[in-house]
Structure formats: C-alpha cells, structure tokens
Scaffold this active site. Structure first.
Site, PDB file in Angstrom:
ATOM      1  N   SER A  55       0.856  -1.185   0.000  1.00 25.50           N
ATOM      2  CA  SER A  55       0.000   0.000   0.000  1.00 25.50           C
ATOM      3  C   SER A  55       0.889   1.231   0.000  1.00 25.50           C
ATOM      4  O   SER A  55       2.066   1.157   0.385  1.00 25.50           O
ATOM      5  CB  SER A  55      -0.903   0.007   1.243  1.00 25.50           C
ATOM      6  OG  SER A  55      -1.559   1.242   1.385  1.00 25.50           O
ATOM      7  N   TYR A  98      -1.728  -0.117  10.654  1.00 25.07           N
ATOM      8  CA  TYR A  98      -1.767  -0.584   9.263  1.00 25.07           C
ATOM      9  C   TYR A  98      -0.494  -0.173   8.516  1.00 25.07           C
ATOM     10  O   TYR A  98       0.104  -0.979   7.803  1.00 25.07           O
ATOM     11  CB  TYR A  98      -3.001  -0.006   8.575  1.00 25.07           C
ATOM     12  CG  TYR A  98      -3.190  -0.439   7.134  1.00 25.07           C
ATOM     13  CD1 TYR A  98      -3.601  -1.729   6.832  1.00 25.07           C
ATOM     14  CD2 TYR A  98      -2.957   0.451   6.084  1.00 25.07           C
ATOM     15  CE1 TYR A  98      -3.778  -2.122   5.515  1.00 25.07           C
ATOM     16  CE2 TYR A  98      -3.134   0.060   4.770  1.00 25.07           C
ATOM     17  CZ  TYR A  98      -3.536  -1.214   4.487  1.00 25.07           C
ATOM     18  OH  TYR A  98      -3.706  -1.608   3.178  1.00 25.07           O
TER      19      TYR A  98
END
Length: 412
Positions: free
Chosen positions: A199, A212
């Site tokens: 990501s 995250y």
C-alpha cells in the site's frame, strides 16, 4: 522556536531567488539546475510512457498461480481474471465453505480450485503447499505466488490494544513471509514470481493509520530484501501499492464498530484525556477519508497492475495504480519532512482533546505578595521583584556599594 512549514517554504524561496541571481553570473549553476530538472522530467516521462504502452502477457500454458485472500476484493477479482486467461489458479480463502469461496467456484472455469488457508497459521500454509504440490501435473509448475490477504485497523496509537497491533502484523506482515518462505521451493523450479500487495501507507505513515502503516512498511521492506536475495535463483519480486479503494477492507460500519470496541477497552484516564468530543471528531475524520476512497469502478486499474506483475512480459518492480496517484506519491516523497507533516495533520481532527481544553481554561497563577501587612511592605498585590538573590518588596536600594575600594563595608 521550532521550524515550521512556512519556515521551510520561506527558506526555499530565499534559496531559489539566490540561485537565480547567481545563475545570471555563472553558467555552471544554470546547467546544474537544468540537469537536475531534466533528470526528474526524464523519470516522469519514462513512467508515463510505460503507463501508455500496451501490455503483453506471457503464455499461460502449464502455469499455476497461488493467491491468498480471495474471499473478496482484489484477490477475488484477480483469481477470476487469471482463470479466464488460462492460468491454473489456486484461490486461497479463509473459509473454503464461505459465501465468497462458493460463489467464486461457481463463477470460475474448471482451472480454478479453492484452498482453505489462514496465512497466520503455519500448519494451514504447509497443508496448502502439500495440496498444490500434489495437484500439479507432471508438465505443470507453480509460476507465481500473490500475497494479497490483508486487514486494516484505523485508530490512534494510544487507543489501539497491543493485541490489535499483533493481529494486523500477523496477517499483513508475517503472513506474506510465512507463505513466501513455504512456497519458495516450487518457485525455484519454475524461476517464477512473487507478488506482494502492499500500500502507499507502506511508504508514508498517516496519523490514525499507524498499525496498518507499520505492517505495510514491513511488507515493503521484506519485498526489497527478498528481491535482492532471489536474483541468484531467477525469481523476481514485485509490489503493488494501491491507495484506498472501495473494497470490504474500507467499509465504514466495521471500522467504526472496531473503533468503538477499542475505545471501550481504554483506561478511564485515556478516555478523560481525549474526551467524547474528540472521538466523535476522529470518527468523522475517518469517514471523510473513507468517502474519498476511489470508487469500485476504478478497481480495474489495480487488477490490471496485479495481472501485469504476474503475467506481464516486462513487469515492473513497483506498481502504483493510476497516474494521478503516482504523481501524488512523487510529490509526497519530494516534500520536506515538516511540510509533509503539516499536510498530513491538516486532515486530522480539529477538536482539541479534553485535557488540552481544560488546561486552556485555567489561568496562569500570579506571583503576588502573600503577606497581609501593607504598612511596611507597601500595598497588597505588588509583584514580586528580585534583586540579586533576595526578594525586594519595597523600592529601597539594596546594600549600597562602597564609595572607595579601601572603605570597609561592615564595621565590627
């Protein structure tokens, strides 16, 4: 005084003006500036050209691909696409009897097989390896492993339980490591590919997304090290780093429910320090982030990059889906750290925590004369004045200095 973003901008403007003035007297500065600018423009031009070029794929005959996280989202769409392209697809699902796995089998062709696997459990990953090894025919080989399984946690660090940090890290970071290490013997035979779905949060840490981002930073670092170490075996390693899209991982309801659970588990001191108004503003901020996620119609650009990473003739090392996102990522990486921090904080809750609000309400204590005798020491409330090391409550001078060096200060 600390450096702020406008100090950085002011310094940049000053240096730019100084270089303009110097460049008018020295050709070397102009050539150096043009060379640096040309390097950046050339890099962007090459990436734009590669984005515009038509992609071609390798022959899928006798090639198999194992994909984790195929219950929903990117993994499910990738499995369907590769199945239609003729690859033998092993779709790893958390539950083989779940709704996602069953519908995937119904929609797919005969070349897709669902395998139950939890990437956080060693025995299930080894069982998946044995299943695929035994299922492959004599003329078939495992060409690619796509580490797609992932979960998200959107909460501030002080509210996030250690167990949640561990859960996110187990799935997003240790999961790809566990799967990749297990399947390397099969990939070594085929000189195939490892694809890791990371990501942009693995390059930049956004406040409120720390757990995250930490896990995706670890994934990116693992991919960088693996890519270098696997070159001697002819195994290539690729990362796909999308921004936020409307997938099940970004559904507002489950995220808010998890946030409520984390908040209830906080100590009373933490709840009192932040206050209910701050947590409400934080929820609103998260909702705004999720509402800015790219629509589901745009997910195709991510799947196109994942397909190219698995089956492209000339795959990239790193994929950032969409040109607009690539430009944003380039600008973020070029920003000074203070300016980037200011940019990230501008989209955070503007409501101050309850503890800060309470401190602002309190007035600073005044250093007033506590004594009540106003006849000798003057009117009550006079500010404390210090002369030398002793407090001086009146206006009388302290012990005067001697008039001459030979004068005796004190007589005995």
């Amino acid at each position: 005084m600390g450096m702020t973003w406008y100090h950085m901008v002011g310094t940049w403007v000053f240096m730019w003006v100084a270089l303009v003035v110097v460049s008018q007297r020295s050709w070397a500065v102009s050539w150096l500036a043009l060379g640096l600018m040309a390097a950046h423009i050339a890099d962007w031009a090459i990436k734009a050209a590669r984005n515009a070029m038509k992609r071609s794929c390798i022959d899928s005959t006798n090639k198999a691909v194992f994909i984790t996280g195929c219950d929903t989202g990117f993994g499910r769409l990738l499995a369907t696409r590769l199945d239609k392209m003729g690859f033998k697809v092993y779709a790893g699902c958390l539950r083989a009897d779940g709704e996602g796995a069953l519908s995937l089998q119904q929609e797919s062709m005969s070349g897709l097989k669902v395998i139950s696997v939890d990437v956080t459990k060693d025995d299930e990953v080894r069982a998946a390896y044995k299943t695929i090894e035994q299922d492959l025919g004599e003329d078939q080989y495992l060409w690619g492993v796509v580490n797609n399984a992932g979960i998200a946690a959107f909460t501030e660090i002080e509210w996030c339980p250690i167990s949640e940090f561990r859960r996110v890290y187990e799935v997003n970071s240790l999961g790809p490591i566990r799967v990749t290490k297990t399947f390397l013997p099969l990939l070594r035979k085929s000189k195939g590919r490892v694809v890791l779905v990371a990501s942009l949060a693995g390059r930049y840490t956004f406040p409120g997304f720390t757990a995250y981002s930490m896990s995706k930073h670890a994934t990116v670092s693992f991919a960088d090290g693996l890519r270098l170490e696997m070159q001697k075996w002819g195994i290539s390693v690729h990362t796909v780093e999308p921004t936020l899209y409307r997938t099940p991982i970004s559904q507002e309801g489950p995220i808010h429910n998890a946030l409520d659970r984390f908040w209830q588990e906080c100590s009373e001191d933490v709840k009192k320090s932040y206050g209910d108004e701050y947590i409400k503003d934080f929820k609103m901020t998260i909702s705004n982030h999720l509402n800015r996620a790219k629509p589901s119609e745009k997910i195709k650009e991510v799947i196109d990059d994942m397909v190219d990473a698995v089956a492209g003739d000339d795959p990239k090392t790193r994929y950032v889906p969409s040109i607009v996102t690539q430009i944003r990522a380039k600008l973020l990486s070029s920003m000074p750290e203070n300016l980037r921090d200011h940019f990230f904080l501008s989209s955070q809750p503007q409501t101050p925590p309850a503890y800060i609000t309470e401190r602002r309400k309190k007035k600073k204590p005044n250093l007033m004369d506590p004594r009540t005798n106003t006849d000798i020491f003057g009117p009550r409330g006079a500010r404390l004045v210090r002369g030398f090391s002793m407090p001086n409550w009146g206006k009388n001078e302290m012990t005067p200095s001697p008039k001459t060096e030979t004068e005796i200060k004190f007589k005995f």
